[in-house]
Design an enzyme around this catalytic site. Sequence first.
Site, PDB file in Angstrom:
ATOM      1  N   GLU A  34      -3.295   0.010  54.824  1.00  0.00           N
ATOM      2  CA  GLU A  34      -4.363  -0.870  55.302  1.00  0.00           C
ATOM      3  C   GLU A  34      -4.848  -0.373  56.660  1.00  0.00           C
ATOM      4  OE1 GLU A  34      -6.342  -3.646  54.478  1.00  0.00           O
ATOM      5  OE2 GLU A  34      -7.073  -3.341  56.525  1.00  0.00           O
ATOM      6  N   GLN A  35      -6.160  -0.227  56.783  1.00  0.00           N
ATOM      7  CA  GLN A  35      -6.714   0.323  58.025  1.00  0.00           C
ATOM      8  C   GLN A  35      -6.544  -0.625  59.225  1.00  0.00           C
ATOM      9  OE1 GLN A  35     -10.887   1.039  57.332  1.00  0.00           O
ATOM     10  NE2 GLN A  35     -11.400  -1.131  57.226  1.00  0.00           N
ATOM     11  N   ARG A 107      -8.693 -19.236  53.403  1.00  0.00           N
ATOM     12  CA  ARG A 107      -8.340 -17.835  53.112  1.00  0.00           C
ATOM     13  C   ARG A 107      -7.048 -17.412  53.811  1.00  0.00           C
ATOM     14  NH1 ARG A 107     -12.506 -14.054  51.344  1.00  0.00           N
ATOM     15  NH2 ARG A 107     -14.224 -15.312  50.586  1.00  0.00           N
ATOM     16  N   TYR A 219     -16.668 -27.783  50.557  1.00  0.00           N
ATOM     17  CA  TYR A 219     -15.513 -28.359  49.858  1.00  0.00           C
ATOM     18  C   TYR A 219     -14.347 -28.464  50.840  1.00  0.00           C
ATOM     19  CZ  TYR A 219     -14.866 -23.262  49.394  1.00  0.00           C
ATOM     20  OH  TYR A 219     -14.791 -21.908  49.639  1.00  0.00           O
ATOM     21  N   ASP A 298     -13.493  -5.662  44.970  1.00  0.00           N
ATOM     22  CA  ASP A 298     -14.865  -5.407  45.428  1.00  0.00           C
ATOM     23  C   ASP A 298     -15.212  -3.922  45.438  1.00  0.00           C
ATOM     24  OD1 ASP A 298     -15.435  -8.059  45.754  1.00  0.00           O
ATOM     25  OD2 ASP A 298     -15.798  -7.976  47.915  1.00  0.00           O
TER      26      ASP A 298
HETATM   27  C1  LIG Z   1     -19.733 -16.085  51.400  1.00  0.00           C
HETATM   28  C2  LIG Z   1     -18.687 -15.649  50.413  1.00  0.00           C
HETATM   29  C3  LIG Z   1     -17.980 -16.631  49.704  1.00  0.00           C
HETATM   30  C4  LIG Z   1     -17.033 -16.225  48.734  1.00  0.00           C
HETATM   31  N1  LIG Z   1     -16.370 -17.189  48.043  1.00  0.00           N
HETATM   32  C5  LIG Z   1     -15.504 -16.825  47.053  1.00  0.00           C
HETATM   33  C6  LIG Z   1     -14.815 -17.816  46.298  1.00  0.00           C
HETATM   34  O1  LIG Z   1     -14.972 -19.013  46.534  1.00  0.00           O
HETATM   35  N2  LIG Z   1     -13.984 -17.405  45.297  1.00  0.00           N
HETATM   36  C7  LIG Z   1     -13.777 -16.061  45.015  1.00  0.00           C
HETATM   37  O2  LIG Z   1     -13.011 -15.746  44.077  1.00  0.00           O
HETATM   38  N3  LIG Z   1     -14.407 -15.101  45.747  1.00  0.00           N
HETATM   39  C8  LIG Z   1     -15.250 -15.448  46.743  1.00  0.00           C
HETATM   40  N4  LIG Z   1     -15.879 -14.490  47.493  1.00  0.00           N
HETATM   41  C9  LIG Z   1     -15.621 -13.057  47.202  1.00  0.00           C
HETATM   42  C10 LIG Z   1     -14.310 -12.577  47.804  1.00  0.00           C
HETATM   43  O3  LIG Z   1     -14.232 -12.907  49.159  1.00  0.00           O
HETATM   44  C11 LIG Z   1     -14.186 -11.061  47.637  1.00  0.00           C
HETATM   45  O4  LIG Z   1     -14.616 -10.678  46.364  1.00  0.00           O
HETATM   46  C12 LIG Z   1     -12.727 -10.633  47.799  1.00  0.00           C
HETATM   47  O5  LIG Z   1     -12.243 -11.037  49.056  1.00  0.00           O
HETATM   48  C13 LIG Z   1     -12.603  -9.109  47.634  1.00  0.00           C
HETATM   49  O6  LIG Z   1     -11.271  -8.731  47.878  1.00  0.00           O
HETATM   50  P1  LIG Z   1     -10.889  -7.175  47.940  1.00  0.00           P
HETATM   51  O7  LIG Z   1      -9.413  -7.147  48.210  1.00  0.00           O
HETATM   52  O8  LIG Z   1     -11.393  -6.469  46.738  1.00  0.00           O
HETATM   53  O9  LIG Z   1     -11.708  -6.584  49.146  1.00  0.00           O
HETATM   54  P2  LIG Z   1     -11.616  -6.931  50.713  1.00  0.00           P
HETATM   55  O10 LIG Z   1     -11.263  -8.338  50.939  1.00  0.00           O
HETATM   56  O11 LIG Z   1     -12.875  -6.414  51.319  1.00  0.00           O
HETATM   57  O12 LIG Z   1     -10.383  -6.049  51.225  1.00  0.00           O
HETATM   58  C14 LIG Z   1     -10.490  -4.665  51.433  1.00  0.00           C
HETATM   59  C15 LIG Z   1      -9.393  -4.259  52.404  1.00  0.00           C
HETATM   60  O13 LIG Z   1      -9.376  -2.846  52.473  1.00  0.00           O
HETATM   61  C16 LIG Z   1      -9.273  -2.439  53.830  1.00  0.00           C
HETATM   62  N5  LIG Z   1      -9.862  -1.087  53.881  1.00  0.00           N
HETATM   63  C17 LIG Z   1     -11.159  -0.738  53.785  1.00  0.00           C
HETATM   64  N6  LIG Z   1     -11.302   0.596  53.802  1.00  0.00           N
HETATM   65  C18 LIG Z   1     -10.053   1.106  53.903  1.00  0.00           C
HETATM   66  C19 LIG Z   1      -9.544   2.430  53.943  1.00  0.00           C
HETATM   67  N7  LIG Z   1     -10.347   3.501  53.871  1.00  0.00           N
HETATM   68  N8  LIG Z   1      -8.191   2.615  54.058  1.00  0.00           N
HETATM   69  C20 LIG Z   1      -7.347   1.529  54.137  1.00  0.00           C
HETATM   70  N9  LIG Z   1      -7.793   0.266  54.108  1.00  0.00           N
HETATM   71  C21 LIG Z   1      -9.119   0.044  53.964  1.00  0.00           C
HETATM   72  C22 LIG Z   1     -10.034  -3.499  54.602  1.00  0.00           C
HETATM   73  O14 LIG Z   1      -9.642  -3.530  55.955  1.00  0.00           O
HETATM   74  C23 LIG Z   1      -9.631  -4.757  53.829  1.00  0.00           C
HETATM   75  O15 LIG Z   1      -8.432  -5.308  54.322  1.00  0.00           O
HETATM   76  C24 LIG Z   1     -16.806 -14.846  48.478  1.00  0.00           C
HETATM   77  C25 LIG Z   1     -17.505 -13.880  49.228  1.00  0.00           C
HETATM   78  C26 LIG Z   1     -18.431 -14.277  50.179  1.00  0.00           C
HETATM   79  C27 LIG Z   1     -19.173 -13.226  50.936  1.00  0.00           C
END
Ligand SMILES: Cc1cc2nc3c(=O)[nH]c(=O)nc-3n(C[C@H](O)[C@H](O)[C@H](O)COP(=O)(O)OP(=O)(O)OC[C@H]3O[C@@H](n4cnc5c(N)ncnc54)[C@H](O)[C@@H]3O)c2cc1C
Length: 415
Positions: A34-35, A107, A219, A298
């Site tokens: 994790e960065q 969160r 909510y 994502d």
């Molecule tokens: C306004 C809003 C409301 C939302 N509400 C909901 C909801 O109610 N329910 C729901 O299911 N989803 C919701 N979402 C979507 C949800 O927040 C995201 O889809 C989810 O958090 C994605 O998780 P992830 O682990 O894929 O990515 P991220 O949470 O973006 O995590 C990526 C991680 O990778 C790290 N990283 C990045 N690049 C590197 C690298 N090169 N090397 C090492 N580490 C790195 C980052 O620091 C981060 O910790 C919402 C989004 C938004 C914008």
Amino acid sequence: MASSRTVLIAGAGIGGLSAALMLARSGFRVTLLEQAERLEETGAGIQLSPNATRILIDLGLGPRLRSDVFVPEAVAIKTATGGTLARIPLGKDAQERYGAPYWSIHRADLQAALLEAVQGNPDISLRLGTRVDDFVVHAHGVSAACRARARTIDEHGIALVAADGLWSVLRPRLGHRTRPQFARRTAWRALVPASTVEAEFRAPDVQLWLGRSAHIVHYPVKTGALINIVAIVDDGWSEPGWTASGDRDELLAHYSPWRWCAPVRDFLALPDRWLKWALYDVPPLGHWSEGPVTLLGDAAHPMLPFLAQGAAMAIEDAAVLADCMGRYPDDIPSAMRRYQRARRRRTARVQNAARNNGRTYHMSAAEAVLRNMLLRLAGGKALLRRYNWLYSWKTAPPGSAARRDVLPGKGEEDE
Ligand SMILES: Cc1cc2nc3c(=O)[nH]c(=O)nc-3n(C[C@H](O)[C@H](O)[C@H](O)COP(=O)(O)OP(=O)(O)OC[C@H]3O[C@@H](n4cnc5c(N)ncnc54)[C@H](O)[C@@H]3O)c2cc1C
């Protein structure tokens, strides 16, 4: 050289943490890179639908999470002038229909529960302050080139899972040149103590207010002590990131007194602190995996938040990936292909459904009148049934026909 069962994960968001736990349960060692120097979540809430809570409960996190979650009774859909269009039942109805609860949670509470489980697992090693910049695939697996406190290091594993989020640096390395596209929408987020808001705004529901070029979702979180507010507006502000602060008057200008009733404007005027987040979208990708490297969460399928499913899809990805790798530990490229095949169509459908909701929520004039009429006519129960395909999803049990369908036999080609 790492052990023959070490999997590298880039990114410890909800997707990376979930994948680490599920891969460890499937018998792998995990190095989670994790960065960030510290794992901190923004002050915001998240909805977790039954397709995701089922997996978290199965992972053993139910007792830990239950003390932090709120169980909304319904999604109440309202107009900007205050009328109720429909109440989609959640609470007991969702639990009975889908066999798992619908939760809202802060969160930070979700992250803390996942992080505690990761830190307590001897098969997972979490390296903070370690950024993955690139990777090389070789005969024994994959090496990730990382930067950690100004040092360059290589990490080795049998696979690399890129869970590095919307702005993934590893996605382009799998041949995807398309950059996330600005959706011309901004999400404003705030938390307020429930005790400070009018009774209507602390009802035990997810409330969705629809207006022209703007909507609001709010909510309870922290077992009802706080109200999480997300106000989404059509806007040209496109700065990436979670931490830009927003000016309350600028937000209120999007909710004019001509269109929005006074109680809603008073509610939006309450928080002292707003954060704003420009929304980006990426069309469904053709492929996620190459050899022992794949995308998750994502990084694989960024989606607009209008179906509250981004984190849920990342959690589902983690469950399916661990299942595929657990079944084919000696043929990781094939496991990755099966994972991609099992996930791509569903996540593309969710991405599209979220985009469509975004269009519907901001309708104006005759379109909005028709939308409101259809919502009233349909009624809450029918609206919930429309999401059966989404909320009733399960990882298929061993030996079932669905599993054979999702995870075809060895040697079968990917689509
Ligand atoms: C306004 C809003 C409301 C939302 N509400 C909901 C909801 O109610 N329910 C729901 O299911 N989803 C919701 N979402 C979507 C949800 O927040 C995201 O889809 C989810 O958090 C994605 O998780 P992830 O682990 O894929 O990515 P991220 O949470 O973006 O995590 C990526 C991680 O990778 C790290 N990283 C990045 N690049 C590197 C690298 N090169 N090397 C090492 N580490 C790195 C980052 O620091 C981060 O910790 C919402 C989004 C938004 C914008």
